[in-house]
Every structure is written in C-alpha cells, then in structure tokens.
Enzyme design. Sequence first.
Site, short mmCIF file in Angstrom:
data_model
loop_
_atom_site.label_atom_id
_atom_site.label_comp_id
_atom_site.label_asym_id
_atom_site.label_seq_id
_atom_site.Cartn_x
_atom_site.Cartn_y
_atom_site.Cartn_z
N PHE A 200 72.13 14.77 -27.92
CA PHE A 200 72.52 15.91 -27.92
C PHE A 200 73.33 16.54 -26.60
O PHE A 200 72.83 16.75 -26.07
CB PHE A 200 71.53 16.96 -28.20
N ASP B 161 73.49 12.41 -18.46
CA ASP B 161 73.23 14.17 -18.83
C ASP B 161 72.22 14.49 -18.27
O ASP B 161 70.93 15.04 -19.28
CB ASP B 161 74.00 14.44 -20.44
N LYS C 127 73.64 24.70 -17.59
CA LYS C 127 72.01 25.45 -18.09
C LYS C 127 71.89 26.19 -16.66
O LYS C 127 72.59 27.35 -16.16
CB LYS C 127 71.20 24.16 -18.79
#
Length: 407
Positions: A148, A233, A262
């Site tokens: 994801f 990531d 984030k």
Amino acid sequence: MTAPVRTARGSEDLIRAEEPVLAHNYHPLPVVVARAEGAWVEDVEGRRYLDMLAGYSALNFGHRHPALIEAAHRQLDRLTLTSRAFHNDRLAGFAERLSALTGTDMVLPMNTGAEAVESGIKVARKWAYDVKGVPADRATIVVAADNFHGRTTTIVSFSTDETARAGFGPFTPGFKIVPYNDLAALGAAVDGTTAAVLIEPIQGEAGVNIPDDGYLAGVRELTRRAGCLFVADEIQSGLGRTGHTLAVEHESVVPDVVLLGKALGGGIVPVSAVVGSREVLGVLHPGEHGSTFGGNPLAAAVGTAVVELLETGEFQRRATELGAVLREGLDALVGRGVVGFRARGLWAGVDVDPALGTGREVSERLMREGVLVKDTHGSTIRLAPPLTVTAEELRGALATLEKVLTS
C-alpha cells in the site's frame, strides 16, 4: 481537555448529512469527533474515546502536541505560503534538520504520502536514465504484492488489491510485482532495466506484515549488486513508530531513498518528503518536478518541530518500552479471541478469530466501549496508538479488547 464546544447537530444527524454530499471513498466508523488532546478524542455529544489508530501514524505525537501547536501558531502569525516561486525563511532549516535526522544528503519536500511516492518513482526513473543508462522509457520498478503506497492512478497500477484497482485502468506500465519477504523472487525480477526496488519495511495496510530478519539487509545487498536503487516507503513505519527513527534501522540498513509523510506534519498540516543521497536527488533540475505547497513555511515550521521532538530520542524509546507492554497484552489474548498478531514497536496487526466477527465488527464493538481502532482486511485490526499514550491507557485498551472478544 478544555471545556467542550457543543454543536447543534448530533452524531447521527451529521453522519446522515454527509451521505448525499460526500463522495463515498471511505467507510468511517460511526463516530463524529469534535475535539481531541493527547491520546483521547471526544465526539459531538461529549463521549470520550482512546485513539488507538493515531491517524494511521499521522498522529505519532498525539493530538495537538503543545510544541507542535505552538510552532504552528507562531508561524501562522508570520507567513504561511510563498509557493516555490520564491524562497522562504523556514525551508532551509527544515531540510537541514530532516536530512541530519535521517542521515541523508538532500530533501525533496512535498505534501501527502502519495505525492512522496509519486515523486520517488519519478526520481528513480530519472536516475535510471541519467546515471544508470537505461534506454529511454524502458525503466522498471520492482514492488511487493500486498503493498500500500497510496491511491493515485500510477500507484494503484501496481497494487494487488482489486478494490483499489477495479475500474481505474488503463494502468501505468513499468512495474514488476513479486511476493513480499521473498528475496529469491526479488532477485529473479531485477534486471538491467530495473531503476529501483520500492518496498515498505513493514506493510501496514496488509496487517502490519513484518518481514523475516535479514530480508531488508538482503534487499539492500541485492540492489547494490544489481546497480539499482533501494527505495523504502517509511510513510507509516517511520518517525518513531517502530522504536527507531526509521524501521530500516532495525537491520542497520541505509536505503538510497526514503519516503516520509504522515507524522512529519504532526497531525496539523500535510507534510511529506523524499530524502536520499545527492547522487539520486541531484538528478532533478528546475522545471522537472514541483509542488506549489511543497515546503511551504507553515509546513516547514511544523516539520521542524516534529524533527526536534524526534532528535531527543524520547519517542523512539517510548515506542520500544510501550511496545513491550503491547506485545505482553496481546500474548495473553492469543487463544482467547486472538489467533495471532505481528508487532514492532508501538504498532500491531491483530488477527481476531473469524468466528467472533470481521475486523470491522470488532472495531465497532471497541468503539462502543470507548476505544477506536480500524480494521485492515478480513478479521484483522491494527493498533497504532499515539506514542504519547501511557502504559496504563494501553493496558486499559487491551483489557477492553479482551472484553469484546471474550464476553
């Protein structure tokens, strides 16, 4: 929390009001949050909930951390946006501190996590053509199944989640998908056209899927031998969540490029970044990539305050210490409603006995008991509380999980 601010509209009314005017791209739990502080949120009726999701790690430092709120307020009184047509007085300091924290040379500031991934893809391809010498338009990137990385058209092109893909083609070419945690398959997929291997050190959306010891070091060695980039990531796994600043540090691995987001915005503004070596990020030239809001003064001020919190090491230590409490509590639930779990630092994917309900159903039961979590797939829920949560609060959440699984 300060005195609650009541709204004339209740939770049910507000949820109903969203239905005709909001695109249905999410399926939130039926709770309407109006206020928050630390690890706690409050709905419009004044009910309090312990936040055990922390905005998918965007709220690593809790809701409204005083140092981050102060940094935002201070900057709001001075300057918020110049675009990148001009310099601003906050960006250099942010880039210097972030590169020092991550042990990298250069920073490419963006806004959202998906933008960081897209930027990382562009940089890897440009490096492949300019430095590695891959023929034009032939560069490939190897990725892992069950990944994801976001929901843009290019990113869903290499997703294996049909919900994310169906109805959004034609898809962007240039990606090879191999099983996660399989070095042999990865080695077979890498060839002379490979620009990069792009993986999550821990797959969050897949259910906090942690690879075997040695896998990340193996990826690093494989990419080094093959003459391609290792792009990590760390948008969910990074910035303290696993007990280190970056999850790759658990194997003392240094990727060529790291994608951050984030928590970098402190739960206040969207901030993301691509950080890496000068050899790689140096391939970009003016006009080849950009973002009007990327590196804006407000984002840089908040991002700098986030880096300052991480420089102390306090939050990495808290993730390690509280992670032990989390694992101990989950161990006690195995065989009592929990069939298994995976945890690293203050982050866990918990597999609930399917006979007790789906992950969504368990999440709704926990919500009714004052604990907020979110499901991933099937009967799996994820736990990722703010790193500011206390051991007592964490044990209370685990006791509530035990209650909903065993009552």
